[in-house]
Design an enzyme around this catalytic site. Structure first.
Site, PDB file in Angstrom:
ATOM      1  N   ASP A  80       0.836  -1.199   0.000  1.00 60.12           N
ATOM      2  CA  ASP A  80       0.000   0.000   0.000  1.00 60.12           C
ATOM      3  C   ASP A  80       0.877   1.258   0.000  1.00 60.12           C
ATOM      4  OD1 ASP A  80      -2.188   1.679   0.145  1.00 60.12           O
ATOM      5  OD2 ASP A  80      -2.825   1.059   2.149  1.00 60.12           O
ATOM      6  N   GLY A  81       0.285   2.364  -0.379  1.00 64.10           N
ATOM      7  CA  GLY A  81       0.965   3.657  -0.369  1.00 64.10           C
ATOM      8  C   GLY A  81       0.876   4.327   0.999  1.00 64.10           C
ATOM      9  N   GLY A  96      -6.837   8.846   0.858  1.00 62.62           N
ATOM     10  CA  GLY A  96      -7.833   8.264  -0.063  1.00 62.62           C
ATOM     11  C   GLY A  96      -9.051   7.722   0.668  1.00 62.62           C
ATOM     12  N   GLU A 102      -7.754  -0.332   5.405  1.00 66.34           N
ATOM     13  CA  GLU A 102      -6.298  -0.505   5.230  1.00 66.34           C
ATOM     14  C   GLU A 102      -5.673  -1.021   6.532  1.00 66.34           C
ATOM     15  OE1 GLU A 102      -5.514   2.964   1.868  1.00 66.34           O
ATOM     16  OE2 GLU A 102      -5.248   3.461   3.960  1.00 66.34           O
ATOM     17  N   LYS A 120       7.175  11.600   0.151  1.00 67.99           N
ATOM     18  CA  LYS A 120       6.384  11.189   1.323  1.00 67.99           C
ATOM     19  C   LYS A 120       7.245  10.974   2.571  1.00 67.99           C
ATOM     20  CE  LYS A 120       2.623  10.806  -1.298  1.00 67.99           C
ATOM     21  NZ  LYS A 120       1.938   9.577  -1.633  1.00 67.99           N
TER      22      LYS A 120
HETATM   23  C1  5RP Z   1      -5.582   5.852   0.973  1.00 62.80           C
HETATM   24  C2  5RP Z   1      -4.183   5.962   1.403  1.00 62.80           C
HETATM   25  C3  5RP Z   1      -3.136   6.094   0.347  1.00 62.80           C
HETATM   26  O1  5RP Z   1      -2.209   5.071   0.496  1.00 62.80           O
HETATM   27  C4  5RP Z   1      -2.453   7.425   0.479  1.00 62.80           C
HETATM   28  O2  5RP Z   1      -3.435   8.445   0.439  1.00 62.80           O
HETATM   29  C5  5RP Z   1      -1.425   7.638  -0.644  1.00 62.80           C
HETATM   30  O3  5RP Z   1      -2.084   7.816  -1.858  1.00 62.80           O
HETATM   31  P1  5RP Z   1      -1.327   7.971  -3.225  1.00 62.80           P
HETATM   32  O4  5RP Z   1      -0.704   6.644  -3.526  1.00 62.80           O
HETATM   33  O5  5RP Z   1      -2.437   8.326  -4.192  1.00 62.80           O
HETATM   34  O6  5RP Z   1      -0.307   9.061  -3.086  1.00 62.80           O
HETATM   35  O7  5RP Z   1      -3.845   5.930   2.558  1.00 62.80           O
HETATM   36  O8  5RP Z   1      -6.472   5.863   2.050  1.00 62.80           O
END
Ligand code: 5RP
Length: 224
Positions: A80-81, A96, A102, A120
């Site tokens: 995940d991001g 998001g 998550e 980040k």
């Molecule tokens: C969604 C998240 C995403 O991982 C976070 O917002 C990063 O998003 P992106 O990959 O679009 O930069 O926590 O709830």
């Protein structure tokens, strides 16, 4: 390199971390790039557990099976991001709006691989407003308590309207600005104690095990 190219690079690199039958899949633009890469090796896995309806739809669109977490005993890896991550692997997530699912999928996964572009990485989290998912009836009560902790909570609204944004779980989100998060685990525990909070987007008690950071010089790997 553009930010999207950096995200694509870490999404590609994350494929090397795919192990086991079932993969936990995050939400957001970086996770979307990962899903597109995962599609190329989908025959190697049995299925996935998705952290949001949007992720489930993208996975299904690629013909990748999406399983109910209740039918899954073990997830080897969650990918995940993040909105912010520290050198210690603590993260802010939830930009998001998928923070609760998550957190649940991450909590049952043996390994958390965070994929993010280099912007980040921070020393101290809090520049990105901290998302807190709340039960709608409690949003003002929770907001007052978050303000007492020194934050400036703002109700997230649907784009282009002043109506409250509603998550996949029927919750609302308070985005809390103005926090300098010097004790991520402590703050996570404190916010979890507030009645009406569904989940806080601080991932410190269960942070990342590995972070793949996209930089113009290549993918940097941080292992915790
Ligand atoms: C969604 C998240 C995403 O991982 C976070 O917002 C990063 O998003 P992106 O990959 O679009 O930069 O926590 O709830």
């Amino acid at each position: 390199m553009t930010q999207d190219e950096l995200k694509q690079a870490v999404a590609r690199a994350a494929i090397a971390y795919v192990e086991g039958d079932i993969i936990g899949v995050g939400t957001g633009s970086t996770a979307n790039f990962f899903i597109d890469e995962l599609a190329k090796i989908k025959h190697q896995i049995k299925g996935t557990v998705a952290s949001s309806e949007a992720t489930a739809a993208r996975l299904a669109g690629h013909g990748i099976p999406v399983l109910d977490l209740n039918d899954v005993a073990e997830i080897a890896v969650y990918i995940d991001g993040a909105d912010e991550i520290t050198e210690q692997g603590a993260m802010i997530k939830g930009g998001g709006a998928a923070l609760t699912r998550e957190k649940i999928v991450a909590s049952v996964s043996k390994k958390f691989v965070c994929i993010a572009d280099g912007s980040k990485l921070v020393d101290v989290m809090g520049k990105f407003p901290l998302p807190v998912e709340v039960l709608p009836m409690a949003r003002n009560a929770v907001a007052r308590q978050l303000a007492a902790l020194g934050g400036q909570p703002k109700l997230r609204v649907k784009p282009g309207s002043d109506e409250a944004f509603v998550t996949d779980n029927g919750g609302n989100i308070l985005d809390v600005a103005g926090l300098a998060i010097t004790d991520p685990k402590g703050l996570e525990a404190q916010i979890n104690q507030i009645v009406g909070v569904i989940a806080v987007g601080l991932f410190a008690a269960r942070g990342a095990d590995v972070c793949l950071l996209g930089t113009p010089d290549g993918v940097r790997t941080l292992a915790y």
